[in-house]
Write a protein that holds these residues in place. Sequence first.
Motif, PDB file in Angstrom:
ATOM      1  N   ILE A 179       1.175   6.863  -6.808  1.00 39.69           N
ATOM      2  CA  ILE A 179       0.083   7.798  -7.102  1.00 39.69           C
ATOM      3  C   ILE A 179       0.495   9.227  -6.775  1.00 39.69           C
ATOM      4  O   ILE A 179       0.265  10.153  -7.570  1.00 39.69           O
ATOM      5  CB  ILE A 179      -1.189   7.384  -6.334  1.00 39.69           C
ATOM      6  CG1 ILE A 179      -1.736   6.087  -6.914  1.00 39.69           C
ATOM      7  CG2 ILE A 179      -2.241   8.476  -6.381  1.00 39.69           C
ATOM      8  CD1 ILE A 179      -2.834   5.443  -6.093  1.00 39.69           C
ATOM      9  N   LEU A 180       1.118   9.431  -5.625  1.00 45.00           N
ATOM     10  CA  LEU A 180       1.564  10.783  -5.268  1.00 45.00           C
ATOM     11  C   LEU A 180       2.636  11.290  -6.219  1.00 45.00           C
ATOM     12  O   LEU A 180       2.677  12.486  -6.541  1.00 45.00           O
ATOM     13  CB  LEU A 180       2.071  10.816  -3.833  1.00 45.00           C
ATOM     14  CG  LEU A 180       1.013  10.672  -2.743  1.00 45.00           C
ATOM     15  CD1 LEU A 180       1.679  10.632  -1.373  1.00 45.00           C
ATOM     16  CD2 LEU A 180       0.014  11.805  -2.814  1.00 45.00           C
ATOM     17  N   GLY A 181       3.484  10.409  -6.703  1.00 43.85           N
ATOM     18  CA  GLY A 181       4.508  10.816  -7.658  1.00 43.85           C
ATOM     19  C   GLY A 181       3.901  11.262  -8.976  1.00 43.85           C
ATOM     20  O   GLY A 181       4.348  12.240  -9.589  1.00 43.85           O
ATOM     21  N   ILE A 182       2.864  10.557  -9.428  1.00 47.92           N
ATOM     22  CA  ILE A 182       2.198  10.942 -10.677  1.00 47.92           C
ATOM     23  C   ILE A 182       1.453  12.258 -10.506  1.00 47.92           C
ATOM     24  O   ILE A 182       1.529  13.147 -11.352  1.00 47.92           O
ATOM     25  CB  ILE A 182       1.249   9.816 -11.142  1.00 47.92           C
ATOM     26  CG1 ILE A 182       2.066   8.606 -11.591  1.00 47.92           C
ATOM     27  CG2 ILE A 182       0.336  10.293 -12.265  1.00 47.92           C
ATOM     28  CD1 ILE A 182       1.241   7.373 -11.859  1.00 47.92           C
ATOM     29  N   VAL A 183       0.742  12.385  -9.405  1.00 49.97           N
ATOM     30  CA  VAL A 183      -0.061  13.585  -9.172  1.00 49.97           C
ATOM     31  C   VAL A 183       0.810  14.804  -8.896  1.00 49.97           C
ATOM     32  O   VAL A 183       0.495  15.907  -9.346  1.00 49.97           O
ATOM     33  CB  VAL A 183      -1.051  13.334  -8.009  1.00 49.97           C
ATOM     34  CG1 VAL A 183      -1.742  14.598  -7.581  1.00 49.97           C
ATOM     35  CG2 VAL A 183      -2.058  12.280  -8.404  1.00 49.97           C
ATOM     36  N   SER A 184       1.897  14.634  -8.184  1.00 44.11           N
ATOM     37  CA  SER A 184       2.699  15.785  -7.767  1.00 44.11           C
ATOM     38  C   SER A 184       3.645  16.286  -8.851  1.00 44.11           C
ATOM     39  O   SER A 184       4.182  17.378  -8.722  1.00 44.11           O
ATOM     40  CB  SER A 184       3.496  15.450  -6.515  1.00 44.11           C
ATOM     41  OG  SER A 184       4.485  14.485  -6.824  1.00 44.11           O
ATOM     42  N   TRP A 238       0.825  -1.208   0.000  1.00 44.42           N
ATOM     43  CA  TRP A 238       0.000   0.000   0.000  1.00 44.42           C
ATOM     44  C   TRP A 238       0.863   1.264   0.000  1.00 44.42           C
ATOM     45  O   TRP A 238       0.529   2.245  -0.673  1.00 44.42           O
ATOM     46  CB  TRP A 238      -0.979   0.004   1.186  1.00 44.42           C
ATOM     47  CG  TRP A 238      -2.143  -0.891   0.932  1.00 44.42           C
ATOM     48  CD1 TRP A 238      -2.403  -2.079   1.522  1.00 44.42           C
ATOM     49  CD2 TRP A 238      -3.209  -0.668   0.002  1.00 44.42           C
ATOM     50  NE1 TRP A 238      -3.554  -2.620   1.027  1.00 44.42           N
ATOM     51  CE2 TRP A 238      -4.074  -1.777   0.091  1.00 44.42           C
ATOM     52  CE3 TRP A 238      -3.513   0.329  -0.894  1.00 44.42           C
ATOM     53  CZ2 TRP A 238      -5.214  -1.890  -0.679  1.00 44.42           C
ATOM     54  CZ3 TRP A 238      -4.653   0.215  -1.661  1.00 44.42           C
ATOM     55  CH2 TRP A 238      -5.490  -0.883  -1.561  1.00 44.42           C
ATOM     56  N   LEU A 239       1.944   1.269   0.727  1.00 44.81           N
ATOM     57  CA  LEU A 239       2.815   2.442   0.741  1.00 44.81           C
ATOM     58  C   LEU A 239       3.446   2.684  -0.628  1.00 44.81           C
ATOM     59  O   LEU A 239       3.563   3.833  -1.074  1.00 44.81           O
ATOM     60  CB  LEU A 239       3.895   2.288   1.813  1.00 44.81           C
ATOM     61  CG  LEU A 239       3.432   2.429   3.258  1.00 44.81           C
ATOM     62  CD1 LEU A 239       4.583   2.123   4.209  1.00 44.81           C
ATOM     63  CD2 LEU A 239       2.886   3.823   3.509  1.00 44.81           C
ATOM     64  N   ILE A 240       3.844   1.615  -1.301  1.00 46.15           N
ATOM     65  CA  ILE A 240       4.410   1.771  -2.640  1.00 46.15           C
ATOM     66  C   ILE A 240       3.344   2.298  -3.595  1.00 46.15           C
ATOM     67  O   ILE A 240       3.616   3.192  -4.418  1.00 46.15           O
ATOM     68  CB  ILE A 240       4.996   0.429  -3.136  1.00 46.15           C
ATOM     69  CG1 ILE A 240       6.261   0.090  -2.338  1.00 46.15           C
ATOM     70  CG2 ILE A 240       5.307   0.484  -4.630  1.00 46.15           C
ATOM     71  CD1 ILE A 240       6.801  -1.292  -2.601  1.00 46.15           C
ATOM     72  N   SER A 241       2.130   1.790  -3.474  1.00 47.76           N
ATOM     73  CA  SER A 241       1.037   2.274  -4.330  1.00 47.76           C
ATOM     74  C   SER A 241       0.763   3.750  -4.089  1.00 47.76           C
ATOM     75  O   SER A 241       0.600   4.526  -5.039  1.00 47.76           O
ATOM     76  CB  SER A 241      -0.244   1.470  -4.065  1.00 47.76           C
ATOM     77  OG  SER A 241      -0.034   0.114  -4.297  1.00 47.76           O
ATOM     78  N   VAL A 242       0.714   4.156  -2.849  1.00 51.58           N
ATOM     79  CA  VAL A 242       0.478   5.563  -2.518  1.00 51.58           C
ATOM     80  C   VAL A 242       1.616   6.427  -3.039  1.00 51.58           C
ATOM     81  O   VAL A 242       1.392   7.516  -3.576  1.00 51.58           O
ATOM     82  CB  VAL A 242       0.284   5.735  -0.995  1.00 51.58           C
ATOM     83  CG1 VAL A 242       0.348   7.190  -0.582  1.00 51.58           C
ATOM     84  CG2 VAL A 242      -1.023   5.104  -0.558  1.00 51.58           C
TER      85      VAL A 242
END
Length: 123
Positions: free
Chosen positions: A87-92, A80-84
């Motif tokens: 996602i945060l890397g793509i969004v940010s 879950w941490l890797i998934s988050v």
Amino acid sequence: KLFVEQTEVNLFSSILDQPDFLWDDDEHLPTYEYIRSYLEVDDRVSLLNSRLGVIRELLDVLNAQVASNNSERLEWIVIWLISVEIILGIVSNPIFAGKRILASMLVPTAVLLFKRLNWSGWS
């Protein structure tokens, strides 16, 4: 603690040894052996050792199960941490996100414009 109890029974208790006065005087040895067999000391000690062995095996299984559950829970937390993080890397990342949004809007618009210009130019 279980190991300590088994060690106490087998090594440190004097119940398995002959008393010192029997080494000096063999006169009471038959009485001692009769009482020992009547009380079934050897059988009781072996039964106690086997029960302690079963309890030790049960504790080993339970410890392995707890360790397995903890490692499985930690694996899911890492997933879950890797998934988050992804996602945060793509969004940010504004450049990457901006390019995707720009490309998703410009490509269909360019296709529609090309079709209009191409078709209107032929007529």
